[in-house]
Scaffold this active site. Structure first.
Site, PDB file in Angstrom:
ATOM      1  N   ASP A  47       0.819  -1.218   0.000  1.00 30.43           N
ATOM      2  CA  ASP A  47       0.000   0.000   0.000  1.00 30.43           C
ATOM      3  C   ASP A  47       0.860   1.279   0.000  1.00 30.43           C
ATOM      4  O   ASP A  47       0.367   2.360   0.310  1.00 30.43           O
ATOM      5  CB  ASP A  47      -0.966  -0.002   1.198  1.00 30.43           C
ATOM      6  CG  ASP A  47      -0.227  -0.044   2.514  1.00 30.43           C
ATOM      7  OD1 ASP A  47       1.009  -0.268   2.505  1.00 30.43           O
ATOM      8  OD2 ASP A  47      -0.874   0.136   3.560  1.00 30.43           O
ATOM      9  N   HIS A 251      25.386   4.185 -17.033  1.00 31.96           N
ATOM     10  CA  HIS A 251      24.181   4.344 -16.204  1.00 31.96           C
ATOM     11  C   HIS A 251      24.379   3.807 -14.791  1.00 31.96           C
ATOM     12  O   HIS A 251      23.425   3.331 -14.159  1.00 31.96           O
ATOM     13  CB  HIS A 251      22.972   3.674 -16.874  1.00 31.96           C
ATOM     14  CG  HIS A 251      22.475   4.430 -18.057  1.00 31.96           C
ATOM     15  ND1 HIS A 251      21.607   3.922 -18.978  1.00 31.96           N
ATOM     16  CD2 HIS A 251      22.738   5.696 -18.470  1.00 31.96           C
ATOM     17  CE1 HIS A 251      21.360   4.828 -19.923  1.00 31.96           C
ATOM     18  NE2 HIS A 251      22.040   5.913 -19.628  1.00 31.96           N
ATOM     19  N   ASP A 268      26.791  12.632 -11.673  1.00 37.13           N
ATOM     20  CA  ASP A 268      25.769  13.165 -12.598  1.00 37.13           C
ATOM     21  C   ASP A 268      24.494  13.262 -11.773  1.00 37.13           C
ATOM     22  O   ASP A 268      23.859  12.243 -11.472  1.00 37.13           O
ATOM     23  CB  ASP A 268      25.611  12.216 -13.794  1.00 37.13           C
ATOM     24  CG  ASP A 268      24.646  12.766 -14.849  1.00 37.13           C
ATOM     25  OD1 ASP A 268      23.884  13.701 -14.544  1.00 37.13           O
ATOM     26  OD2 ASP A 268      24.650  12.228 -15.975  1.00 37.13           O
ATOM     27  N   ASP A 279      20.539  19.257 -14.882  1.00 34.53           N
ATOM     28  CA  ASP A 279      21.262  18.026 -15.246  1.00 34.53           C
ATOM     29  C   ASP A 279      22.737  18.389 -15.368  1.00 34.53           C
ATOM     30  O   ASP A 279      23.148  19.014 -16.349  1.00 34.53           O
ATOM     31  CB  ASP A 279      20.690  17.491 -16.577  1.00 34.53           C
ATOM     32  CG  ASP A 279      21.298  16.164 -16.984  1.00 34.53           C
ATOM     33  OD1 ASP A 279      22.081  15.598 -16.207  1.00 34.53           O
ATOM     34  OD2 ASP A 279      20.979  15.703 -18.102  1.00 34.53           O
ATOM     35  N   HIS A 362      28.328   8.083 -26.429  1.00 32.39           N
ATOM     36  CA  HIS A 362      26.997   8.706 -26.338  1.00 32.39           C
ATOM     37  C   HIS A 362      27.008  10.041 -27.079  1.00 32.39           C
ATOM     38  O   HIS A 362      28.057  10.519 -27.517  1.00 32.39           O
ATOM     39  CB  HIS A 362      26.549   8.866 -24.879  1.00 32.39           C
ATOM     40  CG  HIS A 362      27.431   9.733 -24.027  1.00 32.39           C
ATOM     41  ND1 HIS A 362      27.438  11.099 -24.110  1.00 32.39           N
ATOM     42  CD2 HIS A 362      28.344   9.420 -23.060  1.00 32.39           C
ATOM     43  CE1 HIS A 362      28.291  11.588 -23.225  1.00 32.39           C
ATOM     44  NE2 HIS A 362      28.875  10.593 -22.583  1.00 32.39           N
ATOM     45  N   HIS A 366      20.971  16.677 -25.261  1.00 35.63           N
ATOM     46  CA  HIS A 366      19.541  16.335 -25.348  1.00 35.63           C
ATOM     47  C   HIS A 366      18.769  17.558 -24.868  1.00 35.63           C
ATOM     48  O   HIS A 366      19.300  18.385 -24.122  1.00 35.63           O
ATOM     49  CB  HIS A 366      19.199  15.091 -24.508  1.00 35.63           C
ATOM     50  CG  HIS A 366      19.606  15.175 -23.052  1.00 35.63           C
ATOM     51  ND1 HIS A 366      18.878  15.850 -22.102  1.00 35.63           N
ATOM     52  CD2 HIS A 366      20.685  14.672 -22.392  1.00 35.63           C
ATOM     53  CE1 HIS A 366      19.482  15.736 -20.921  1.00 35.63           C
ATOM     54  NE2 HIS A 366      20.585  15.032 -21.073  1.00 35.63           N
ATOM     55  N   HIS A 373      15.173  14.348 -20.057  1.00 37.41           N
ATOM     56  CA  HIS A 373      15.309  14.146 -21.507  1.00 37.41           C
ATOM     57  C   HIS A 373      14.000  14.663 -22.087  1.00 37.41           C
ATOM     58  O   HIS A 373      13.019  13.930 -22.186  1.00 37.41           O
ATOM     59  CB  HIS A 373      15.526  12.665 -21.846  1.00 37.41           C
ATOM     60  CG  HIS A 373      16.832  12.142 -21.313  1.00 37.41           C
ATOM     61  ND1 HIS A 373      17.119  10.807 -21.194  1.00 37.41           N
ATOM     62  CD2 HIS A 373      17.945  12.789 -20.874  1.00 37.41           C
ATOM     63  CE1 HIS A 373      18.345  10.663 -20.713  1.00 37.41           C
ATOM     64  NE2 HIS A 373      18.861  11.851 -20.500  1.00 37.41           N
ATOM     65  N   GLU A 402      27.342  17.753 -22.951  1.00 35.77           N
ATOM     66  CA  GLU A 402      27.921  16.791 -22.021  1.00 35.77           C
ATOM     67  C   GLU A 402      28.871  15.775 -22.655  1.00 35.77           C
ATOM     68  O   GLU A 402      28.612  14.576 -22.646  1.00 35.77           O
ATOM     69  CB  GLU A 402      26.794  16.050 -21.287  1.00 35.77           C
ATOM     70  CG  GLU A 402      25.691  15.476 -22.173  1.00 35.77           C
ATOM     71  CD  GLU A 402      24.651  14.694 -21.350  1.00 35.77           C
ATOM     72  OE1 GLU A 402      25.049  13.787 -20.613  1.00 35.77           O
ATOM     73  OE2 GLU A 402      23.450  15.007 -21.474  1.00 35.77           O
ATOM     74  N   TYR A 406      35.595   7.669 -21.691  1.00 37.68           N
ATOM     75  CA  TYR A 406      35.454   6.532 -20.776  1.00 37.68           C
ATOM     76  C   TYR A 406      36.443   5.467 -21.243  1.00 37.68           C
ATOM     77  O   TYR A 406      36.265   4.894 -22.326  1.00 37.68           O
ATOM     78  CB  TYR A 406      34.013   6.005 -20.798  1.00 37.68           C
ATOM     79  CG  TYR A 406      33.006   7.144 -20.685  1.00 37.68           C
ATOM     80  CD1 TYR A 406      32.623   7.633 -19.438  1.00 37.68           C
ATOM     81  CD2 TYR A 406      32.512   7.767 -21.839  1.00 37.68           C
ATOM     82  CE1 TYR A 406      31.745   8.709 -19.339  1.00 37.68           C
ATOM     83  CE2 TYR A 406      31.631   8.840 -21.744  1.00 37.68           C
ATOM     84  CZ  TYR A 406      31.259   9.309 -20.498  1.00 37.68           C
ATOM     85  OH  TYR A 406      30.400  10.372 -20.407  1.00 37.68           O
ATOM     86  N   ARG A 423      33.148  12.954 -17.487  1.00 40.41           N
ATOM     87  CA  ARG A 423      32.120  13.682 -18.253  1.00 40.41           C
ATOM     88  C   ARG A 423      31.965  15.045 -17.597  1.00 40.41           C
ATOM     89  O   ARG A 423      32.079  15.166 -16.368  1.00 40.41           O
ATOM     90  CB  ARG A 423      30.781  12.920 -18.238  1.00 40.41           C
ATOM     91  CG  ARG A 423      29.660  13.663 -18.972  1.00 40.41           C
ATOM     92  CD  ARG A 423      28.442  12.786 -19.315  1.00 40.41           C
ATOM     93  NE  ARG A 423      27.714  12.275 -18.168  1.00 40.41           N
ATOM     94  CZ  ARG A 423      27.778  11.035 -17.722  1.00 40.41           C
ATOM     95  NH1 ARG A 423      28.555  10.152 -18.306  1.00 40.41           N
ATOM     96  NH2 ARG A 423      27.079  10.643 -16.659  1.00 40.41           N
ATOM     97  N   GLU A 425      29.139  18.129 -17.801  1.00 36.92           N
ATOM     98  CA  GLU A 425      27.812  18.404 -18.369  1.00 36.92           C
ATOM     99  C   GLU A 425      27.235  19.698 -17.808  1.00 36.92           C
ATOM    100  O   GLU A 425      27.191  19.892 -16.589  1.00 36.92           O
ATOM    101  CB  GLU A 425      26.854  17.249 -18.017  1.00 36.92           C
ATOM    102  CG  GLU A 425      25.412  17.509 -18.447  1.00 36.92           C
ATOM    103  CD  GLU A 425      24.493  16.307 -18.243  1.00 36.92           C
ATOM    104  OE1 GLU A 425      24.752  15.494 -17.338  1.00 36.92           O
ATOM    105  OE2 GLU A 425      23.508  16.209 -18.992  1.00 36.92           O
TER     106      GLU A 425
HETATM  107  N1  GLY Z   1      21.488  12.475 -16.323  1.00 40.26           N
HETATM  108  C1  GLY Z   1      21.008  12.007 -17.544  1.00 40.26           C
HETATM  109  C2  GLY Z   1      21.773  12.546 -18.668  1.00 40.26           C
HETATM  110  O1  GLY Z   1      22.794  13.161 -18.486  1.00 40.26           O
HETATM  111  O2  GLY Z   1      21.349  12.459 -19.778  1.00 40.26           O
HETATM  112 MN    MN Z   2      22.158  14.879 -19.647  1.00 39.21          MN
HETATM  113 MN    MN Z   3      23.337  14.044 -16.655  1.00 44.17          MN
END
Ligand code: GLY
Ligand code: MN
Ligand code: MN
Length: 455
Positions: A47, A251, A268, A279, A362, A366, A373, A402, A406, A423, A425
């Site tokens: 619940d 991820h 991140d 982000d 990547h 975005h 996103h 970003e 890696y 990274r 970003e």
């Molecule tokens: N934190 C998700 C991205 O950087 O796209």
């Molecule tokens: Mn992002």
């Molecule tokens: Mn991010």
């Protein structure tokens, strides 16, 4: 710690303008009735529910954040009307769960033409559909909602025997809203700047409190504490806090790994403010000093981000920042010996063959907004060579920038770079001449990070 941001008292003007914009788009297609539900409540276990978050499209048009709500907009040549279906007042439930507006207060506060009880939705829908020619609603997005719509439409169809007419055309309203939401209005930009500031504060706190011997979750706790203290209502997504080699798992979540002396930590994490996402990714040395190998890789990623930022402006292709970042990253891979120039060839060869993807797999950007996103098309199809026709950046669009590198252990990669994952970003509002970064209260330059971590 700065003064926390709190949401300003609700002002309906921006939401009215967004509804008007949508109704104008509906009219341009011949007019009709839009029916847009909020998100369902979701059980986590037994619940206990997940924290409720309104559907982004619904919230964008209403500002209303209770569950069990549906917005109806009628936009025809002769008529324009907004109706909210929402939960009724209920003293018993309000004692347990808190305040509910109820239709009467909701209609006034959210500046709608009318508000009705949510429980009466199914009874009203066929009447609202009768005599309309077109429906605008989410389609094939949620089977439960599709069934609700189907039942209402079938009811309206059966009334045609008594002389009513039923809609014959159904449009996906999200297609209209995706395009509308891509261009942020002044209210949205204000909340996105706040989300960027709060998110940056969390990263500053993580750098300041980081000590070797802590675990990733210790830093996640510091970030969440800072977000909440600075006025965030929620995180915009689950935070990544990745020590050492974990940074090469794209991820990865915050886990129980130790922050070891000599390792980097990649975070991140972003806060949500007024339901708008921040982000940010920052990568910093656990002991506050970049090693020569870490520094060499970091400088390449930072130069790639700078090149991408310089390529972000109204009139440029959405892909321009990615192309700019990829070129600098690939050049860096060849200079560091991550890619063997004798085998791979020139920068152009490495880009053309996709060899760079071993270390940069990547994309650079975005859209970001109510959803981290965010919605909105990136391209308008493919050209004759089957390449995307990227859309052109315009003022008021907001995107992330970003780039990263890696480096997983591999026999053909110099060992000093193994397990380095970096990274950087930031979030950028597109302007006529360039872009405005909303997240730069968190430092990116090596000297600034090292200085912050010394104090
Ligand atoms: N934190 C998700 C991205 O950087 O796209
Ligand atoms: Mn992002
Ligand atoms: Mn991010």
């Amino acid at each position: 710690m700065s003064t926390p941001l709190h949401l300003a008292p609700f002002a309906p003007a921006a939401f009215i303008a967004r509804r008007t914009h949508l109704m104008d788009s509906m009219r341009a297609l011949g007019g009709g009735v839009a029916i847009i539900p909020t998100a369902p409540e979701v059980v986590r276990n037994r619940d206990a529910h997940y924290d409720f978050r309104p559907d982004s499209y619904f919230y964008y048009l209403t500002g209303f954040s209770e569950p069990e709500a549906v917005l109806v907009l009628i936009a025809t040549e002769h008529m324009q009307r907004s109706i909210l279906f929402c939960r009724e007042k209920n003293t018993e439930r309000e004692i347990w769960d808190g305040y509910r507006y109820g239709p009467e207060a909701a209609q006034k506060t959210f500046a709608l033409d009318e508000a009705l009880p949510f429980d009466a939705l199914k009874q009203h829908l066929p009447t609202l559909l009768a005599h309309q020619t077109q429906i605008f609603s989410p389609l094939l997005d949620n089977a439960t909602w599709d069934a609700t719509l189907c039942e209402a439409l079938n009811s309206a169809r059966s009334a045609t025997r008594s002389g009513a007419s039923a809609p014959r055309v159904v449009h996906d309203v999200y297609a209209l809203l995706d395009e509308q939401r891509l261009f942020k209005d002044a209210q949205e930009l204000e909340w996105m700047r706040a989300a960027g500031r709060i998110s940056a504060q969390g990263h500053v706190r993580a750098m300041q409190t980081c000590r070797s011997g802590q675990r990733e979750t210790d830093l996640e706790a510091e970030i969440l504490y800072s977000f909440a203290k600075e006025g965030a209502q929620h995180v915009a997504y689950s935070s990544i806090v990745a020590a050492g080699a974990n940074a090469c798992v794209l991820h990865y979540r915050a886990g129980s790994s130790l922050l070891n002396e000599g390792d980097l930590c990649l975070i991140d994490a972003g806060a949500e403010y007024g339901l708008y996402a921040g982000d940010i990714t920052r990568t910093f040395p656990v002991n506050g000093r970049f090693s020569p190998a870490q520094r060499a890789v970091y400088e390449i990623v930072l130069a790639a981000q700078e090149a991408a930022i310089a390529a972000t402006r109204a009139g440029a292709s959405f892909n321009a920042p990615h192309e700019a970042a990829t070129r600098i990253l690939t050049e860096g891979m060849l200079n560091l010996g991550l890619l063997d120039a004798n085998r791979i060839g020139s920068i152009d060869d490495a880009i053309h063959s996709g060899a760079y993807r071993q270390f940069y797999m990547h994309r650079t950007s975005h859209w970001i907004g109510l959803d981290v996103h965010d919605c909105g098309a990136y391209s308008s199809g493919q050209d004759d060579a089957q390449q995307p026709i990227w859309r052109t950046l315009q003022e008021g669009m907001v995107l992330t920038i970003e780039p990263g590198l890696y480096i997983r252990p591999s026999a053909d990669v110099p060992e000093q770079f193994w397990n380095i994952g970096i990274r950087i970003e930031d979030d950028a509002i597109v302007t006529t001449n360039g872009c405005e970064l909303t997240t730069r209260d968190a430092p990116v330059a090596i000297a600034d990070i090292e200085s912050l971590m010394r104090h």
